[in-house]
Design an enzyme around this catalytic site. Structure first.
Site, PDB file in Angstrom:
ATOM      1  CB  SER A  82     -55.748  42.260 -25.175  1.00 10.63           C
ATOM      2  OG  SER A  82     -56.629  41.870 -26.206  1.00 10.63           O
ATOM      3  CD  GLU A 138     -60.594  36.994 -29.817  1.00 14.30           C
ATOM      4  OE1 GLU A 138     -59.842  37.937 -29.536  1.00 14.30           O
ATOM      5  OE2 GLU A 138     -61.719  36.823 -29.312  1.00 14.30           O
TER       6      GLU A 138
END
Length: 1076
Positions: free
Chosen positions: A208, A434
């Site tokens: 990530s 997110e």
């Protein structure tokens, strides 16, 4: 569209998001749907969406071609294409890329690149190369800069998609392959370097990107790459010091720990588990990733982008120093001071100082102390262990952030920028929206970026970031004061929500949904300033590379450090990014993660649908639906809807005219007829399908009516014939079952009779045996009582005889002279008597030792006879020696007294008559003998009196024991009465059973008689002959106020001599003892 019975629709489902089904009934505004899973769902008609039953099985490559452009149709189309490994799908000009989590062959090879070069969008299957080619041709043809925005959540494949975009741009505008270190190659090789220092494993992704990246690729007038620049946004510095399970820190730390042994020894490294910044999580290795290989690949990429060997060594020295810095632990000294905890901490401090090439003592002072600047002087203040650890972590984060910024600058300088370039293509690799269980400052900045990109975020003047900067300026501000300011400032804002019972949390309504943020670390994470002590320490490092990262402070800079807001700086960078994007033509690539497990061939509908909403895909679909979202070529439209107006096909007209006639006949307007296609408004295709379904339904009803009638007639005849046969067979079976049942009933009756007779006989036998035992015990008890009474009478007789002897002793003294002559003979007689007594004692001992079952029927006696005739005694002597008197030997009396537990044996003396005539000559000697005998008798009497007293004491003890025994016998009798009462109930039940009339039951004599009588009649109830009667239970006392029923009286027939083994008293006593 009109929803009717039989319509195929999509209905919401908690597990699958949307599931298809068929409408079974419609009641007003509600409909009942039977899903494909077999479930019955009742929902409102407004929540149902029509399903296109004519859609292709492989889906469509552009979702604008769907007949119904809504959420369930889009989701079903993506799932269908993902199932056949088609990971790219268009939604207008938006490319949706689903991460396959596996390698797909020939998907990115050179031949495929060549096939997309110059092709129009839509001519070939959807691909990232197609979007990139459109952006490149638009730049060349129109002379305008373009941008490609790659977005998606962590693990969706943004980084790999960005690599493919830059790879295709390098293919289109690259130089000859023979040229070394070209711009495009440096751009491509910069990815491994940035990934090593800016990527990490998270919960959702093994690689990530923990920073935002915008790559500007510049082109010259000929379309060749002439320069590039990389801009980064918001590196996650907190990951350097703190990670959670099962995440990892940045890749570079693990790569360095997997370096060759020589370099590991050089930097004094070891297993990652030994470092505090790495062992906070148990994940140290990634599946399918070789850290040692990636370390060498990273160093090779550094060579290509222009980082020298000396610089590489300095970079890895810093990385190793950060690891050692994290292992420096502190302990409390005094009240608020801190020192190094142990030798291990001192070792890591020394290694850190060696790697950073700074003074050891200065490093320790910078970690454990802080300077406070006052107008008069500078005061050094000691830090406690917690403050020293915070200082240590702050130094590590600052060093790493400076190192990352230097890498980005170095790559940009190495690649070079073209100041003469007028066109560029920007590739944005930005974090997606997110929303975590605990969302902090990083998530706030990320979602702020996505809001700006979606152009849905209308920031209020003096917004959250400005309020955060204002709060950070006050030294005593806390996260609670910041939260209270938020509540007061934005309490009326429609996008701001204060959760109930929350003191440090707030919720923002984003375009993709609500996200709740925790304010706990907002202030700390927003502050970006370096401690002056750290700045001074590292600026004086002997390593020029490290010193260049920390230039010396200016004289004007306050010694306490200058505050810099990360949020404000990020906001400024984001605004610059938006200015660049607004000056370019955007192209969108939305990356989708199909499942949370990162596994291939798994498609989670709920997760994908949430990503489509947060990525703006569904919003783009909504905008699309406001125009003419559906179009069909004329031939397809006529083939699909000519059934609504059949006469149109009979007329020989053109296709466009026929399509127009169909639309007019069904009463729809606001459509457009093109050259080859007909364009429909949103919902018109669904309306046409609804009318077609209704027409087909009515036609189907007519056909079904005729077919069902014929089928029902045939079925009726077939069922009638079959039912007759079945009835015949069933009736025969029922008759057979009835006969079997009657036989079983008769057999059961016989079995019951035999069983009951056997049970009654067994009960009779048991009762009879119990009665015999009871009789035996009671008779033995009566015999013992009689025996005890006789013994008492015998003792009384002996006592009376003793008293009479004492009275006669005076008379005997008168005749002493006469009796002296016979002393010799008397002594001889006494000796004989003693011998006889000894023999009798032996005989009685033998009798006592004999078994109880051999006890004689009669009481044993001892007969003492005079063997020698004596002369005629005086009258007193004659009276003493009468044969009807009983004399008991003293020894025998002692034996009877001591052995009280054995039966008492009566010793009876039988004396013979004495001679009536005594000569005068023999009288004096007889008198002397009698005197001697009298003296001896007196002595014996005294002894007898003593023994009698002892016997009385023993008798008193036995009497007490006898009373206790009688009490126990009384209790036993009560238990026996209760037993007999229970037996009487059994008798009555047995009598009832035996008196039941039955043709097959033989008559039998009664076994027992049960009589009921009052307690007042108990005196009349007695045993006669051989019958034995028991009184009612003592429980029927006079204390009972209410009348009670008569107690049962049981008469048991006496057992004969042949039924009882043994008739002796000893047998009865043995039977009694065994029973009780």
């Amino acid at each position: 569209m009109e929803i009717t019975v039989g319509s195929h629709v999509w209905v919401e489902d908690q597990e699958l998001a949307w599931v298809d089904g068929v409408v079974t009934s419609v009641n007003g505004n509600e409909a009942e749907v039977e899903t494909i899973n077999g479930n019955q769902v009742t929902t409102k008609l407004s929540k149902l969406y029509p399903k296109d039953m004519e859609a292709p099985d492989t889906g469509v490559d552009d979702m604008t071609k769907l007949s119904y452009l809504h959420e369930p149709a889009v989701l079903h189309n993506l799932a269908t294409r993902y199932g056949i490994k088609e990971i790219y799908t268009y939604c207008g000009n938006i490319l949706i890329a689903i991460n396959p989590f596996q390698a797909i062959s020939h998907l990115y090879d050179t031949e495929l690149m060549d096939s997309y070069k110059g092709a129009q969008l839509g001519d070939r299957s959807p691909h990232v190369f197609a979007i990139t080619d459109v952006a490149y041709r638009a730049m060349n043809n129109e002379g305008k800069s373009n941008s490609i925005l790659v977005s998606g959540e962590s693990g969706a494949g943004k980084t790999e998609t960005t690599k493919m975009v830059m790879r295709y741009l390098a293919y289109l505008g690259g130089h000859a392959a023979a040229e070394a270190r070209t711009v495009e190659r440096k751009v491509l090789e910069s990815n491994p370097v940035l990934e090593a220092f800016g990527n990490a494993k998270t919960v959702r992704n093994n690689n990530s990107s923990r920073f935002g990246k915008f790559v500007e690729i510049q082109f010259d007038a000929c379309g060749q790459i002439s320069g590039a620049a990389i801009r980064t946004y918001l590196l996650e510095k907190s990951r350097v010091c703190q990670i959670s399970e099962p995440e990892r820190n940045y890749h570079c730390f693990y790569l360095l720990c997997a370096a060759p042994p020589k370099e590991i020894e050089k930097y004094k490294l070891g297993d990652p588990k030994s470092f505090h910044y790495l062992n906070q999580s148990s994940c140290y290795e990634l599946v399918g990733v070789d850290d040692s290989h990636d370390y060498l690949a990273t160093k090779k990429a550094m060579d290509i982008v222009g980082i020298s060997v000396e610089e590489q060594d300095a970079i890895f020295r810093i990385v190793a120093a950060i690891l050692h810095l994290g292992n420096i632990a502190f302990a409390l000294e005094g009240e608020d001071s801190s020192v190094l905890e142990d030798d291990k901490a001192k070792f890591h401090l020394q290694v850190t100082a060696e790697l950073l090439m700074c003074d050891l003592e200065a490093l320790e002072t910078a970690l454990c102390k802080r300077n406070m600047v006052t107008p008069e002087e500078v005061i050094k203040r000691s830090l406690d262990p917690l403050g020293a650890a915070i200082s240590r972590d702050g130094l590590a984060k600052t060093i790493y952030a400076r190192l990352f910024d230097w890498l980005v600058k170095k790559i940009n300088v190495s690649i070079g920028q073209d100041p003469d370039s007028k066109c560029l293509i920007g590739v944005l690799d930005i974090y997606g929206f997110e929303s975590f269980k605990t969302s902090s400052f990083e998530q706030f900045c990320i979602n702020f970026t996505n809001e700006k990109l979606q152009q849905h975020f209308n920031q209020k003047p003096g917004g959250i970031i400005s309020l955060l900067d204002e709060t950070c300026m006050f030294p005593k501000s806390t996260h609670e004061t910041f939260a209270q300011k938020l509540y007061q400032t934005f309490k009326d804002h429609k996008r701001f929500v204060k959760p109930k019972l929350a003191r440090t949390e707030f919720t923002i309504v984003h375009y993709a949904g609500e996200v709740q943020y925790q304010c706990d670390q907002f202030l700390d994470k927003n502050k970006d300033y370096i401690v002056p002590e750290h700045q001074e320490l590292l600026s004086t490092s002997k390593c020029s590379f490290i010193a260049s990262l920390f230039p010396s402070l200016n004289a004007e800079t306050p010694k306490s450090g200058k505050f810099s807001s990360i949020g404000s700086r990020f906001k400024l960078q984001l605004q610059q990014l938006m200015d660049i994007l607004n000056s370019t033509e955007p192209h969108y690539i939305r990356c989708i993660k199909p499942n949370s497990d990162l596994r291939p061939e798994i498609f989670e509908n709920v997760s994908v649908l949430q990503q489509l909403r947060s990525g703006g895909v569904l919003e783009a679909i909504r905008v699309k639906c406001e125009g003419y979202p559906t179009n069909r070529i004329f031939s397809e439209f006529l083939e699909r809807f000519s059934i609504l107006v059949p006469e149109v096909l009979k007329e020989n007209v053109e296709e466009n005219v026929a399509c127009k006639s169909i639309m007019e006949k069904v009463g729809l307007s606001n459509y457009q007829i093109g050259k080859t296609k007909i364009f429909l408004r949103a919902g018109q295709m669904a309306e046409l399908d609804g009318r077609k379904a209704k027409l087909l339904g009515e036609s189907a009803k007519v056909i079904q009516k005729q077919v069902r009638s014929r089928i029902a007639r045939k079925c009726y005849v077939r069922i009638q014939t079959a039912s007759i046969c079945i009835q015949t067979v069933l009736r025969g079976q029922l008759a057979c079952e009835s006969l079997k049942f009657r036989k079983r009933t008769a057999a059961a009756v016989k079995i019951q009779k035999s069983a009951r007779r056997k049970s009654a006989s067994r009960k009779y036998t048991n009762i009879k045996s119990s009665a015999i035992v009871v009789q035996t015990g009671i008779r033995a008890m009566v015999a013992r009582n009689e025996f005890r009474s006789k013994m008492q009478n015998h003792s009384a007789t002996i006592q009376a005889a003793t008293e009479e002897e004492e009275k006669d002793s005076g008379k005997e003294e008168e005749d002493i002279g006469k009796e002296e002559k016979d002393n010799g003979k008397e002594e001889k007689d006494v000796g004989k008597e003693e011998k006889d007594v000894g023999k009798e004692e032996k005989d009685s001992g033998k009798e006592v030792e004999e078994p109880e079952d051999k006890e004689p029927e009669k009481q044993p006696t001892v007969e003492v006879q005079e063997k020698e005739e004596l002369p005629d005694p005086p009258v007193a002597v004659l009276e003493q020696n009468k044969p009807d008197k009983t004399y008991v030997s003293p020894d025998k009396e002692q034996e009877v007294t001591e052995e009280s537990n054995e039966p008492y044996h009566i010793v009876e003396e039988i004396s013979s008559p004495i001679q009536d005539v005594l000569t005068a000559e023999e009288l004096p000697s007889e008198v002397e003998q009698l005197k001697v005998l009298l003296i001896g008798e007196k002595k014996r009497a005294d002894e007898y009196q003593k023994k009698h007293a002892e016997a009385q004491e023993l008798s008193e003890q036995r009497r007490k024991k006898l009373e206790e025994t009688e009490k126990k016998v009384h209790q036993l009798q009560e238990s026996l009465n209760r037993l007999l009462f229970s037996m009487s109930e059994q008798f009555s039940q047995l009598k009832t059973i035996l008196q039941t009339p039955s043709s097959s039951k033989p008559a039998s004599p009664p076994i027992a008689r049960v009589d009921y009588f009052d307690n007042s009649d108990n005196s009349d109830a007695s045993s006669t002959g051989s019958d034995f009667a028991f009184p009612a239970s003592g429980r029927d006392s006079a204390n009972n106020s209410c009348p009670r029923p008569k107690a049962p009286q049981v008469h048991v027939k006496d057992a004969t001599a042949t039924e009882i083994t043994g008739t002796a008293d000893s047998d009865k006593e043995g039977a009694f003892d065994d029973y009780f």
